[in-house]
Every structure is written in C-alpha cells, then in structure tokens.
Design a protein around this motif. Structure first.
Motif, PDB file in Angstrom:
ATOM      1  N   GLY A 146      -1.327  -3.932   6.979  1.00 42.28           N
ATOM      2  CA  GLY A 146      -1.689  -4.740   8.133  1.00 42.28           C
ATOM      3  C   GLY A 146      -2.084  -3.619   9.177  1.00 42.28           C
ATOM      4  N   LEU A 147      -1.546  -2.489   8.971  1.00 39.34           N
ATOM      5  CA  LEU A 147      -1.902  -1.351  10.130  1.00 39.34           C
ATOM      6  C   LEU A 147      -3.434  -0.661   9.999  1.00 39.34           C
ATOM      7  CD1 LEU A 147       1.243  -0.170  11.447  1.00 39.34           C
ATOM      8  CD2 LEU A 147      -0.032  -1.868  12.655  1.00 39.34           C
ATOM      9  N   ILE A 148      -4.125  -1.040   8.909  1.00 43.67           N
ATOM     10  CA  ILE A 148      -4.965  -0.237   8.369  1.00 43.67           C
ATOM     11  C   ILE A 148      -6.183  -0.292   9.435  1.00 43.67           C
ATOM     12  CG2 ILE A 148      -6.940   0.011   6.681  1.00 43.67           C
ATOM     13  CD1 ILE A 148      -5.245  -1.001   4.541  1.00 43.67           C
ATOM     14  N   LEU A 149      -6.871   0.614   9.938  1.00 45.56           N
ATOM     15  CA  LEU A 149      -7.760   0.637  10.916  1.00 45.56           C
ATOM     16  C   LEU A 149      -8.923  -0.452  10.766  1.00 45.56           C
ATOM     17  CD1 LEU A 149      -8.202   4.456  11.912  1.00 45.56           C
ATOM     18  CD2 LEU A 149      -7.112   2.798  13.372  1.00 45.56           C
ATOM     19  N   PRO A 150      -9.388  -1.099  11.701  1.00 46.91           N
ATOM     20  CA  PRO A 150     -10.322  -2.176  11.493  1.00 46.91           C
ATOM     21  C   PRO A 150     -11.394  -1.655  11.176  1.00 46.91           C
ATOM     22  CG  PRO A 150      -9.314  -2.355  13.797  1.00 46.91           C
ATOM     23  CD  PRO A 150      -8.935  -1.077  13.104  1.00 46.91           C
ATOM     24  N   ARG A 151     -12.220  -0.775  11.047  1.00 49.59           N
ATOM     25  CA  ARG A 151     -13.418  -0.233  10.439  1.00 49.59           C
ATOM     26  C   ARG A 151     -13.199  -0.269   9.129  1.00 49.59           C
ATOM     27  NH1 ARG A 151     -15.797   3.971  15.128  1.00 49.59           N
ATOM     28  NH2 ARG A 151     -15.929   2.391  17.040  1.00 49.59           N
ATOM     29  N   GLY A 182      -5.017   3.257   0.086  1.00 50.18           N
ATOM     30  CA  GLY A 182      -4.039   4.324  -0.476  1.00 50.18           C
ATOM     31  C   GLY A 182      -3.560   4.896   0.643  1.00 50.18           C
ATOM     32  N   ALA A 183      -3.997   5.349   1.726  1.00 48.05           N
ATOM     33  CA  ALA A 183      -3.365   5.903   2.823  1.00 48.05           C
ATOM     34  C   ALA A 183      -2.007   5.027   3.296  1.00 48.05           C
ATOM     35  CB  ALA A 183      -4.413   6.289   3.967  1.00 48.05           C
ATOM     36  N   ALA A 184      -2.196   3.722   3.216  1.00 43.01           N
ATOM     37  CA  ALA A 184      -1.456   2.964   3.855  1.00 43.01           C
ATOM     38  C   ALA A 184      -0.166   2.902   2.830  1.00 43.01           C
ATOM     39  CB  ALA A 184      -1.890   1.569   4.013  1.00 43.01           C
ATOM     40  N   LEU A 185      -0.232   2.858   1.713  1.00 36.81           N
ATOM     41  CA  LEU A 185       0.731   2.642   0.805  1.00 36.81           C
ATOM     42  C   LEU A 185       1.346   4.217   0.861  1.00 36.81           C
ATOM     43  CD1 LEU A 185      -0.866   0.628  -2.061  1.00 36.81           C
ATOM     44  CD2 LEU A 185       0.497  -0.001  -0.459  1.00 36.81           C
ATOM     45  N   ASP A 186       0.738   5.261   0.618  1.00 34.82           N
ATOM     46  CA  ASP A 186       1.217   6.586   0.624  1.00 34.82           C
ATOM     47  C   ASP A 186       2.280   6.787   2.181  1.00 34.82           C
ATOM     48  OD1 ASP A 186       0.301   7.308  -1.740  1.00 34.82           O
ATOM     49  OD2 ASP A 186      -1.823   8.396  -0.691  1.00 34.82           O
ATOM     50  N   SER A 187       1.703   6.483   3.080  1.00 39.90           N
ATOM     51  CA  SER A 187       2.535   6.547   4.298  1.00 39.90           C
ATOM     52  C   SER A 187       3.890   5.597   4.395  1.00 39.90           C
ATOM     53  CB  SER A 187       1.531   6.060   5.591  1.00 39.90           C
ATOM     54  OG  SER A 187       0.560   6.590   5.738  1.00 39.90           O
ATOM     55  N   ALA A 188       3.694   4.584   3.618  1.00 44.97           N
ATOM     56  CA  ALA A 188       4.879   3.442   3.614  1.00 44.97           C
ATOM     57  C   ALA A 188       5.682   4.409   2.622  1.00 44.97           C
ATOM     58  CB  ALA A 188       4.520   2.354   2.874  1.00 44.97           C
ATOM     59  N   ALA A 189       5.586   4.688   1.457  1.00 47.28           N
ATOM     60  CA  ALA A 189       6.257   5.441   0.609  1.00 47.28           C
ATOM     61  C   ALA A 189       7.051   6.434   1.158  1.00 47.28           C
ATOM     62  CB  ALA A 189       5.364   5.858  -0.880  1.00 47.28           C
ATOM     63  N   ASP A 190       6.311   7.333   2.005  1.00 42.55           N
ATOM     64  CA  ASP A 190       6.757   8.595   2.627  1.00 42.55           C
ATOM     65  C   ASP A 190       7.994   8.319   3.445  1.00 42.55           C
ATOM     66  OD1 ASP A 190       5.022  10.130   1.131  1.00 42.55           O
ATOM     67  OD2 ASP A 190       3.704  10.296   2.767  1.00 42.55           O
ATOM     68  N   LEU A 191       7.625   7.118   4.378  1.00 43.64           N
ATOM     69  CA  LEU A 191       8.517   6.821   5.182  1.00 43.64           C
ATOM     70  C   LEU A 191       9.935   6.136   4.714  1.00 43.64           C
ATOM     71  CD1 LEU A 191       8.727   6.289   8.375  1.00 43.64           C
ATOM     72  CD2 LEU A 191       7.698   4.018   7.959  1.00 43.64           C
ATOM     73  N   VAL A 192       9.755   5.539   3.655  1.00 41.68           N
ATOM     74  CA  VAL A 192      10.867   5.057   2.897  1.00 41.68           C
ATOM     75  C   VAL A 192      11.748   5.988   2.402  1.00 41.68           C
ATOM     76  CG1 VAL A 192      11.618   3.555   1.258  1.00 41.68           C
ATOM     77  CG2 VAL A 192      10.186   2.768   2.806  1.00 41.68           C
ATOM     78  N   GLU A 193      11.022   7.073   1.534  1.00 40.84           N
ATOM     79  CA  GLU A 193      11.594   8.106   0.864  1.00 40.84           C
ATOM     80  C   GLU A 193      12.354   9.013   2.067  1.00 40.84           C
ATOM     81  OE1 GLU A 193      10.276  12.054  -1.742  1.00 40.84           O
ATOM     82  OE2 GLU A 193       8.852  10.534  -1.139  1.00 40.84           O
ATOM     83  N   GLU A 194      11.735   9.438   3.095  1.00 44.91           N
ATOM     84  CA  GLU A 194      12.572  10.172   4.267  1.00 44.91           C
ATOM     85  C   GLU A 194      13.743   9.300   4.670  1.00 44.91           C
ATOM     86  OE1 GLU A 194      11.236  11.835   8.311  1.00 44.91           O
ATOM     87  OE2 GLU A 194      10.053  12.512   6.624  1.00 44.91           O
ATOM     88  N   ALA A 195      13.614   8.113   4.976  1.00 42.56           N
ATOM     89  CA  ALA A 195      14.800   7.440   5.338  1.00 42.56           C
ATOM     90  C   ALA A 195      15.857   7.368   4.532  1.00 42.56           C
ATOM     91  CB  ALA A 195      14.410   6.091   5.751  1.00 42.56           C
ATOM     92  N   THR A 196      15.490   7.071   3.125  1.00 47.10           N
ATOM     93  CA  THR A 196      16.499   7.123   1.954  1.00 47.10           C
ATOM     94  C   THR A 196      17.089   8.247   1.702  1.00 47.10           C
ATOM     95  OG1 THR A 196      15.151   5.285   0.997  1.00 47.10           O
ATOM     96  CG2 THR A 196      16.722   6.342  -0.385  1.00 47.10           C
TER      97      THR A 196
END
Length: 383
Positions: A371-376, A223-237
């Motif tokens: 792919g960047l989700i923390l290993p643990r 969830g944190a990964a998908l939220d971060s991706a959405a925030d990044l694209v939204e800000e760039a857009t």
C-alpha cells in the motif's frame, strides 16, 4: 517526571490532602510520556517516611518503592499479550490485605490495557470499593483501551507528550549525553524518553532507525515492498528471539532450582515437565509480544517520514521529526501529494490495528508495504 507540571501538582495535592485522595487512579498518555514513572513516583510519595514532605526521594520508603522492593507496593508489568483472569484474582486478593510496613497497600498495573475482559471484570468490585488503605494505579495509553466499567471507577490523570527540549535536557543532565546528540535523539524518538536514551547511547539503534526511515523512498516496485516487509519482520523476530533466548535459559534454570530438580538430568519427572511446558508456553507468548512491540515502534518511525513530508508539502511551520534526513523528506514530498501522504499514514495505522488484532506479522507488513508503493511506480506497473 518530564514536562508534566499539572500532573505533578495533582498527585502532590492528593498525597498531602486526604480530601483530594482517591483509591483508584488511571494514568493515560502516549508512549514515552511516563505513565508508569508517574504511578511509581505517586506510590513513593504515598509511602514517604519523612515528616512534612511528600516524595522526598531519599527516605527508605521512597527509595524502596522506586527500586521495586517495597513490601506494600505490587507492580504488575507483563510481556504477554494479555493479563489473565487468574492473575487479576490474585491481585484482588492481595488488595484486601493490610499494609505490612508502609501507609498504603499500592497495586500498580503498568499495562492495564492488556487486561482481558474476564480479568477486568474480576477487578471491578475492588476498584469500586477498595479497602481503606489500598490504592490502585492503572496505566494505559488511552481511556478507550479499558472497558468502560473499569475506567468509570477510576480518577483519570492524563499525561501529555513531553517537549523535545525537556527530554533533551534530561538526557544531558541525567545521562551526560552530548547536547547535539541529546536533541537529535529526543526529536527522533518523538519525546519518548526510553527510546531517546537508547538512540543517544546505541549506534546500532541509530543505524537500524536510519535504515528504517529510508524505506519510503525505496518502495519503487512490488519486489521492493515485499523485500522491505520481510526484512522488517526478520529483524523484529531476531531481536525478540535473541532476548527471549537469553531470558529462557535463566528462567528455566531458576524454575528447576525452585522445584529441586537436577538441571543436568536427561529426563525430568512428570510434575517438573508440566511446569516446564507452562514456562515454555509463557515464553512463546512473551516472544510474540516483543516482536509486536518492535514492529509497532518501527511503524511509529516509518510514519514520521510521511508526517515530515506532509508538513513540508503543505508549508506548515512545524519542525520535522527527522531533521537529519531532509533530502529524503523532500524526495518523498515531491513523489506524493498531500492526499497520498495522508493515505500512507492511514495505511500504517491500519497495519498497527491488524497487529493488535493478532494478524500474522509478515502478511500485515506485506499488505502495508504494498500500500506504500510510490504512486508513480504503482501507476507504471498498472500501465
């Protein structure tokens, strides 16, 4: 030009010694190294009016080149994804004309890596055998960004990354930036002069960067990964649309003025509507390019955190890029092994390649963040 002593010597020698002069040049170097600045400065030196000097920076020839108003210097800088073949043909035609006022006809292509294959082919003949008083100055990140038939016809000038201290000194002397802020901005921008100035003078830019580089330690779940991706694209857009919206209104008004059309009319004649549709299509391409450029810059900042964690974890005696975020760097270094940090850098590099290949930005960012989700956290999810 900052930290480019050898390049300056090469260009000065070419401008003063006909035996060292070449008619087709290719400037390469990492982002922020000053490729386009080098090309413009060389063009100014070629057009310098002052006897016995090369690029004095004060005569009319030098000043008009640097201001972009010299009649014999054409600068091609595009926000579109590609430079198309019709534009390349226009440049080839312009290259055949004699200088109107200066010593040379100079054509600068700041984003030569955006020449599509057909456009590059259209320039081959004039790059190989330009008219006697014509000079081509192409700029690209690397040699591999141009087709081999183009780069083989050019003299290569490679610019390196300027030293951090040199960029900081420039900000202090040229822009009056506080020394501490100048050094922070130069290091955080990884010696990219334009980004360094923006970080040093814009608190919003610094805030966006702080939020961005805090992402790696927060990727504890899908969830944190998908939220971060959405925030990044939204800000760039949002940033791209805001800039494009301002430019679009001005460009539309200017086009209507040039066509002699009534800007307040409810409907326009068919010929005017055709021009407006072409303008809108161009603006959409420019907005996509701005979005991709913003995301690419974000990936550079993001990778700097994994780079710093890798440096810390291996004990390498190298200064961190994010010296003000040492606690987050330590947290990341503890959470990931050296191999995992290298894998994270490869994941970001893959995302950059997918963006270049016109992958859907949200899907590309989501795949990267997963792919960047923390290993643990990843192993816990599997368990």
């Amino acid at each position: 030009m900052v930290g480019q002593t050898k390049v300056v010597q090469t260009l000065r020698r070419a401008a003063t010694n006909p035996a060292s002069m070449t008619h087709s040049w290719l400037f390469t170097g990492p982002p922020g190294s000053g490729r386009s600045v080098a090309a413009r400065a060389f063009a100014a030196a070629l057009q310098c009016d002052r006897p016995g000097e090369t690029g004095c920076g004060e005569c009319e020839g030098c000043r008009t080149v640097m201001l972009g108003s010299h009649p014999d210097v054409t600068v091609v800088a595009t926000n579109e994804t590609f430079i198309r073949v019709d534009r390349a043909r226009e440049l080839a035609l312009a290259a055949a004309s004699r200088p109107a006022m200066g010593k040379w006809r100079v054509i600068i292509i700041e984003d030569a890596d955006r020449l599509n294959e057909q456009a590059a082919d259209a320039l081959l003949k004039t790059l190989e055998e330009p008219p006697p008083r014509t000079v081509w100055l192409l700029c690209a990140p690397t040699l591999d960004d141009l087709i081999v038939t183009v780069r083989s016809r050019c003299r290569h000038v490679r610019l390196g990354t300027p030293p951090v201290d040199a960029v900081a000194e420039l900000l202090i002397v040229r822009d009056g930036i506080d020394p501490a802020m100048a050094h922070y901005a130069a290091r955080a921008a990884q010696s990219h002069i334009g980004i360094a100035k923006r970080l040093a003078t814009n608190e919003d830019a610094r805030g966006r960067r702080r939020r961005l580089i805090s992402i790696p330690v927060k990727l504890s779940s899908l969830g944190a990964a998908l939220d971060s991706a959405a925030d990044l694209v939204e800000e760039a857009t949002a940033g791209a649309e805001n800039t494009s919206g301002q430019d679009a209104s001005e460009a539309r008004a200017e086009l209507l003025r040039q066509l002699g059309a009534d800007p307040h009319a409810r409907t326009q004649p068919p010929a005017v509507r055709s021009h407006l549709r072409t303008l809108e299509d161009d603006q959409k391409r420019q907005a996509r390019r701005r979005q991709h450029d913003t995301l690419d810059a974000a990936l550079t900042d993001l990778s700097s955190m994994y780079r710093d964690a890798l440096v810390l974890g291996t004990g390498a005696q190298v200064d961190p890029v994010n010296a003000s975020e040492l606690e987050q760097i330590r947290t990341l270094a503890k959470a990931m092994s050296s191999e995992e940090l290298l894998g994270a850098l490869e994941t970001i590099a893959l995302a950059r390649q997918r963006l270049i290949a016109n992958g859907a930005p949200l899907l590309v960012m989501e795949a990267m963040m997963v792919g960047l989700i923390l290993p643990r956290a990843r192993s816990g999810a599997r368990g």
